[in-house]
Design a protein around this motif. Structure first.
Motif, PDB file in Angstrom:
ATOM      1  N   ALA A 167       0.814  -1.212   0.000  1.00 19.39           N
ATOM      2  CA  ALA A 167       0.000   0.000   0.000  1.00 19.39           C
ATOM      3  C   ALA A 167       0.849   1.264   0.000  1.00 19.39           C
ATOM      4  O   ALA A 167       0.447   2.297  -0.531  1.00 19.39           O
ATOM      5  CB  ALA A 167      -0.930  -0.009   1.208  1.00 19.39           C
ATOM      6  N   ALA A 307      -7.763   2.557  -1.503  1.00 16.51           N
ATOM      7  CA  ALA A 307      -6.911   2.938  -0.381  1.00 16.51           C
ATOM      8  C   ALA A 307      -7.557   2.545   0.953  1.00 16.51           C
ATOM      9  O   ALA A 307      -6.871   2.083   1.881  1.00 16.51           O
ATOM     10  CB  ALA A 307      -6.647   4.443  -0.416  1.00 16.51           C
ATOM     11  N   ASP A 310      -7.147  -1.112   1.367  1.00 19.53           N
ATOM     12  CA  ASP A 310      -5.774  -1.426   1.768  1.00 19.53           C
ATOM     13  C   ASP A 310      -5.657  -1.417   3.292  1.00 19.53           C
ATOM     14  O   ASP A 310      -5.019  -2.292   3.891  1.00 19.53           O
ATOM     15  CB  ASP A 310      -4.788  -0.395   1.198  1.00 19.53           C
ATOM     16  CG  ASP A 310      -4.486  -0.585  -0.275  1.00 19.53           C
ATOM     17  OD1 ASP A 310      -4.599  -1.719  -0.765  1.00 19.53           O
ATOM     18  OD2 ASP A 310      -4.122   0.408  -0.931  1.00 19.53           O
ATOM     19  N   ARG A 311      -6.270  -0.416   3.913  1.00 21.02           N
ATOM     20  CA  ARG A 311      -6.183  -0.271   5.376  1.00 21.02           C
ATOM     21  C   ARG A 311      -7.106  -1.239   6.098  1.00 21.02           C
ATOM     22  O   ARG A 311      -6.743  -1.788   7.151  1.00 21.02           O
ATOM     23  CB  ARG A 311      -6.547   1.164   5.769  1.00 21.02           C
ATOM     24  CG  ARG A 311      -5.625   2.247   5.196  1.00 21.02           C
ATOM     25  CD  ARG A 311      -5.954   3.618   5.780  1.00 21.02           C
ATOM     26  NE  ARG A 311      -7.331   4.024   5.504  1.00 21.02           N
ATOM     27  CZ  ARG A 311      -7.722   4.710   4.431  1.00 21.02           C
ATOM     28  NH1 ARG A 311      -6.820   5.047   3.502  1.00 21.02           N
ATOM     29  NH2 ARG A 311      -8.984   5.056   4.259  1.00 21.02           N
ATOM     30  N   GLY A 325      -7.647  -3.890  -1.182  1.00 20.69           N
ATOM     31  CA  GLY A 325      -7.402  -2.871  -2.192  1.00 20.69           C
ATOM     32  C   GLY A 325      -6.864  -3.470  -3.479  1.00 20.69           C
ATOM     33  O   GLY A 325      -7.296  -3.091  -4.576  1.00 20.69           O
ATOM     34  N   ASP A 326      -5.937  -4.416  -3.362  1.00 24.71           N
ATOM     35  CA  ASP A 326      -5.398  -5.053  -4.563  1.00 24.71           C
ATOM     36  C   ASP A 326      -6.455  -5.911  -5.253  1.00 24.71           C
ATOM     37  O   ASP A 326      -6.457  -6.036  -6.482  1.00 24.71           O
ATOM     38  CB  ASP A 326      -4.181  -5.910  -4.213  1.00 24.71           C
ATOM     39  CG  ASP A 326      -2.964  -5.062  -3.874  1.00 24.71           C
ATOM     40  OD1 ASP A 326      -2.957  -3.868  -4.228  1.00 24.71           O
ATOM     41  OD2 ASP A 326      -2.023  -5.598  -3.255  1.00 24.71           O
TER      42      ASP A 326
END
Length: 510
Positions: A167, A307, A310-311, A325-326
């Motif tokens: 990230a 984003a 990702d978190r 996120g990916d």
């Protein structure tokens, strides 16, 4: 049409399974030190094909299949053999028959047998029975002899097989994973894995031509299949008739494979505005799929959501596999291939924005991809050419590409197992030139997310007067009988049926 002036998933299978499908009592390792320099096609008598009915649901009723033996090593044509699954749909109008048209699948890793099942009837109608339509499953694919790397399930997840940086842009985990995958392939792959190359696929196609008793082939190659087709046309120009290349990449030997992946950054940027316009159209309101009032707001929305994921990965309907996120970025890349996938992507985005919901993951993201598919896709691109670069050079490339192309987040220029590949390529990539018959028709979408138009222009330039290019003002990957339009389809069909190409490169409006 008016004239104008001017490539998956990765995977692998056990060595034991590979050994059982070799013809002859030889294990894959027995030929480990076989030379791999450029060789001519086998000089032994062409094999006989024993055809059997193999009609599949949704495919041509007259589809037939056979098994084609090919040398593990063309330096030793009478040595250990591999078995390739081949298929055909014979002309239904023998009086109109011109010859044989081979469908060259993409990938690396796509099945030609499946491609004929999907497109054979339509292609037969378009060409009005002028051809027997044939194809094969390349080495490592489908019903053909497979190879394997013995990868752990985690390393076979699509979001890990594609090297998405961390990230924060870090590539540390990618380096570790790429090294581990390369070591597993070296340890478990054997001679079959090392034989998975474009050069051998080209030789196998010529072996099939001989088995069919044909002096020449016509062809329709798509995506990576355009590179295979281009190499065949360079190596065996005397055996080419009418040659169609659909959605081409840059054939520059210095950019083969690594350059194709890197070009996906520009491809996604070219294509995303089509999705943004669709997802902001008021017509989406009735479908519950409108993501923003304005097209220019869709990209920031998607990037912000990635984003956040990702978190905080979000629980999905697949137990134990959250949407990350990916995962969202990977879903976006897959959806850009075809307009029909836009609704599924918009639905995924809508569901993920509601933190109380459980998104439904798209196919390919809900678990590890099949082992054998990873091996063939990794091996072909790593065996074809040496991937140069250091860890620091890849880190710099990722940092720059993330800024320039945020949708792909640096993935297309990131490090891969090829950087740590144990075996040096045995042959140099083929340089495509303007030497040969002028019998190539290229068709290319202007907004292709995988093989962008800018790369296709390099293929066009390499062929010189051997080729004509039909540019289609549409997005997606694969134009003929796919994402294109009537104008582009008509240009290709006319060429296959009459041999007539546009006098100059041409443009098809959407």
């Amino acid at each position: 049409m008016r004239t104008y002036g001017r490539s998956a998933a990765f995977v692998a299978l056990s060595v034991t399974a590979v050994a059982t499908v070799l013809t002859g009592a030889v294990t894959p390792q027995a030929h480990a030190d076989a030379p791999t320099a450029t060789v001519a096609s086998a000089t032994t008598t062409a094999p006989k094909l024993s055809w059997r009915p193999c009609a599949r649901e949704g495919g041509p009723a007259a589809q037939e299949c056979a098994d084609l033996p090919v040398p593990l090593d063309y330096h030793d044509p009478d040595g250990p053999q591999l078995s390739l699954a081949v298929t055909r749909v014979r002309s239904d109008r023998p009086a109109a028959r011109r010859g044989t048209l081979i469908v060259i699948p993409g990938g690396p890793g796509s099945s030609g047998v499946q491609r004929v099942t999907q497109k054979g009837e339509r292609l037969q109608r378009e060409t009005e029975g002028r051809y027997d339509i044939v194809s094969l499953d390349p080495r490592g694919v489908g019903g053909s002899t497979k190879a394997g790397c013995g990868l752990a399930p985690e390393d076979r997840e699509l979001v890990h097989l594609r090297s998405w940086p961390g990230a924060d842009g870090s590539i540390t985990e990618n380096v570790t994973r790429s090294r581990r995958v390369a070591e597993a392939c070296a340890r478990n792959g054997g001679a079959v894995l090392r034989s998975l190359t474009t050069a051998n696929e080209v030789r196998d196609i010529d072996r099939l031509r001989q088995a069919l008793g044909e002096e020449k082939l016509s062809a329709w190659g798509s995506s990576y299949g355009t590179y295979v087709g281009a190499v065949y046309a360079q190596k065996y120009p005397q055996h080419t008739d009418r040659w169609v290349l659909d959605s081409s990449g840059d054939p520059d030997p210095s950019r083969v494979a690594k350059g194709w992946l890197a070009n996906m950054s520009a491809g996604a940027a070219d294509r995303f505005p089509d999705f943004a316009r669709w997802a902001s159209d008021p017509a989406r309101d009735a479908e519950g799929l409108r993501l923003a009032q304005r097209a220019e707001d869709v990209q920031p929305l998607v990037l912000d959501l990635a984003a956040r994921l990702d978190r905080e990965p979000q629980e999905s309907t697949t137990p134990g596999v959250p949407l990350t996120g990916d995962g969202l970025r990977m879903a976006l890349q897959m959806a850009l291939y075809n307009d029909e996938a836009f609704a599924r992507l918009a639905g995924l985005v809508r569901a993920a924005r509601d933190t109380s919901s459980k998104p439904v993951l798209p196919d390919g993201l809900s678990g590890p991809v099949p082992d054998a598919e990873a091996a063939v896709t990794i091996a072909v691109v790593c065996n074809d050419v040496r991937w140069r670069g250091t860890v620091s050079s890849y880190a710099r490339a990722v940092a720059a590409d993330r800024v320039k192309h945020p949708l792909t987040a640096g993935m297309p220029v990131n490090i891969t197992p090829c950087t740590f590949w144990k075996d040096a390529p045995g042959e140099q990539p083929t340089r495509i030139t303007d030497q040969g018959p002028s019998n190539v028709l290229m068709i290319q979408g202007l907004r292709d997310p995988s093989t962008p138009y800018s790369g296709a222009l390099k293929m066009r330039a390499a062929f010189g007067d051997r080729a004509r290019l039909v540019a289609v003002d549409h997005g997606g990957h694969g134009m003929y009988l796919g994402n294109g339009n009537a104008c582009g389809n008509r240009a290709v069909t006319t060429f296959l049926n009459t041999g007539t190409r546009p006098e100059r490169d041409a443009y098809c409006a959407d």
